[in-house]
Enzyme design. Structure first.
Site, short mmCIF file in Angstrom:
data_model
loop_
_atom_site.label_atom_id
_atom_site.label_comp_id
_atom_site.label_asym_id
_atom_site.label_seq_id
_atom_site.Cartn_x
_atom_site.Cartn_y
_atom_site.Cartn_z
N ASP A 246 67.62 -3.08 -44.23
CA ASP A 246 68.48 -2.19 -45.04
C ASP A 246 69.27 -1.24 -44.15
O ASP A 246 70.47 -1.08 -44.32
CB ASP A 246 67.61 -1.34 -45.99
CG ASP A 246 67.25 -2.09 -47.26
OD1 ASP A 246 67.77 -3.19 -47.47
OD2 ASP A 246 66.43 -1.57 -48.04
N ASP A 259 63.87 1.38 -45.40
CA ASP A 259 63.95 0.46 -46.53
C ASP A 259 64.12 1.29 -47.81
O ASP A 259 63.29 2.15 -48.09
CB ASP A 259 62.67 -0.38 -46.60
CG ASP A 259 62.94 -1.77 -47.13
OD1 ASP A 259 63.97 -2.36 -46.76
OD2 ASP A 259 62.13 -2.25 -47.95
N LYS A 261 64.16 1.63 -51.83
CA LYS A 261 63.56 0.94 -52.96
C LYS A 261 63.87 1.70 -54.25
O LYS A 261 63.95 2.92 -54.23
CB LYS A 261 62.02 0.88 -52.81
CG LYS A 261 61.54 0.15 -51.57
CD LYS A 261 61.71 -1.34 -51.71
CE LYS A 261 61.24 -2.08 -50.47
NZ LYS A 261 61.67 -3.47 -50.46
#
Length: 340
Positions: A246, A259, A261
């Site tokens: 990411d 990352d 989410k």
DNA sequence: GGATCCTTCTTCTTCTTC
């Protein structure tokens, strides 16, 4: 039996009040000191209930297990086809070969590279990638039996509630929101940190679907700087796997694989994020061995954003923890390789 | 044009009371 267990489970909150079940812990219960309000249960045969009560109060965690839950669920929803319930935990073992997480030929850079847009190596499609599996695929195909059990159980419940089509739509919505959220974050991170000076992130306009998520991470983005890469492909040079990272940037000054989410449920603890830390460690390990990147990253960050705009949770994975998850990843990789 | 890939998500017991 399952009916009895479910009653006991539900009644767990009642027991300390006044059921007067014959257990010494309840000696302070007001029912015992008040003969007038004596419960009919207090004259019952204590032997008859002792093991039952013991099982209820003996531990803080549930007496229910995947096995007992499965028995209940089969009664309610019908037989589960694929559920497995043995409890092998690869996390408890050591990988056969401890492949290095860091690579000595690269140095951990403290200075930023020449300024410029963040790197973005696009995964080339059309090539035969079948021989190089992805991080996501490997994690999905090496879920523990418990994970498979609870995921299938959840899915069955959702389908029972929403119907097949409703569940499909629900899942597609989740994925779509996740995609849009990622795109919006990438746009911000590649805009050269203008976001920090322009206008406050909380007041910026986004599509309604992701507005809350963006508000949720605004306080995190304040601490993100020196973005080096977004949505970039990494491939391990010897372990034969790839993935798409990411973001690589500094969070509070520390270089991290980040990352992003989205989540419907709060995930205030790292343990709530399931395999996410393993995913981050796998990406970092691949990036560290990948010759396209001249630096290496020792730390990770998982940011969980919420649709209602409440502050996102940021779970930092410092280098020691990353090494632990790297070992877990190597185990999962071994399992995957054996399965093929 | 269709198929495939990488992602995007989903799990952990459940209730009341303060």
């Amino acid at each position: 039996m399952f009916i009895l267990k479910r009653i006991v489970s539900v009644g767990g909150g009642m027991v300390p009040q006044c059921t007067s079940l014959p257990v010494r812990n309840f000696s302070a219960c007001h029912c015992l000191s008040s003969p007038k309000r004596r419960s009919p249960y207090s004259v019952e045969d204590s032997e008859r209930y002792s093991s039952l009560v013991k099982s209820v109060i003996s531990s803080r965690v549930s007496a229910q297990t995947p096995e007992s839950l499965q028995a209940e669920d089969e009664h309610i929803y019908g037989r589960i086809v694929k559920a497995q319930t043995s409890s092998t935990r690869p996390e408890m073992k050591e990988p056969r070969t401890l492949h290095p997480f860091l690579h000595s030929e690269k140095t951990v850079e403290t200075e930023e590279p020449e300024s410029g847009p963040p790197a973005r190596i696009v995964l080339e499609r059309g090539q035969d990638r079948s021989s190089v599996p992805s991080v996501t695929r490997i994690l999905q195909q090496t879920l523990s039996p418990e994970q498979i059990f609870y995921l299938e159980r959840w899915k069955r419940k959702m389908i029972a509630e929403l119907g097949e089509d409703g569940f499909k739509e629900y899942s597609q919505n989740l994925f779509r929101q996740g995609h849009h959220f990622h795109s919006a974050v990438e746009d911000i991170l590649t805009s050269g940190e203008k976001w920090k000076n322009d206008h406050p992130l909380e007041t910026k306009e986004y599509p309604p679907e992701i507005q809350g998520y963006m508000e949720s991470i605004s306080h995190i983005l304040e601490d993100v700087s020196a973005v080096r890469a977004t949505e970039t492909t990494v491939q391990h040079n010897t372990l034969n796997y790839l993935g798409i990272v990411d973001c690589v940037a500094r969070y509070r000054g520390v270089l991290c694989v980040i990352d992003w989410k989205t989540s419907e449920r709060p995930k205030p603890f790292l343990s709530n994020t399931y395999d996410n830390p393993i995913q981050v460690a796998a990406y970092a390990g691949a990036l560290n061995s990948d010759g396209n990147y001249k630096y290496q990253v020792e730390n990770g960050l998982i940011v969980v954003a919420y649709k209602d705009g409440s502050p996102a949770h940021a779970h930092q994975l410092k280098s020691e923890l990353m090494l632990e998850y790297w070992k877990t990843w190597l185990l999962r990789l071994e399992v995957f390789t054996e399965q093929r």
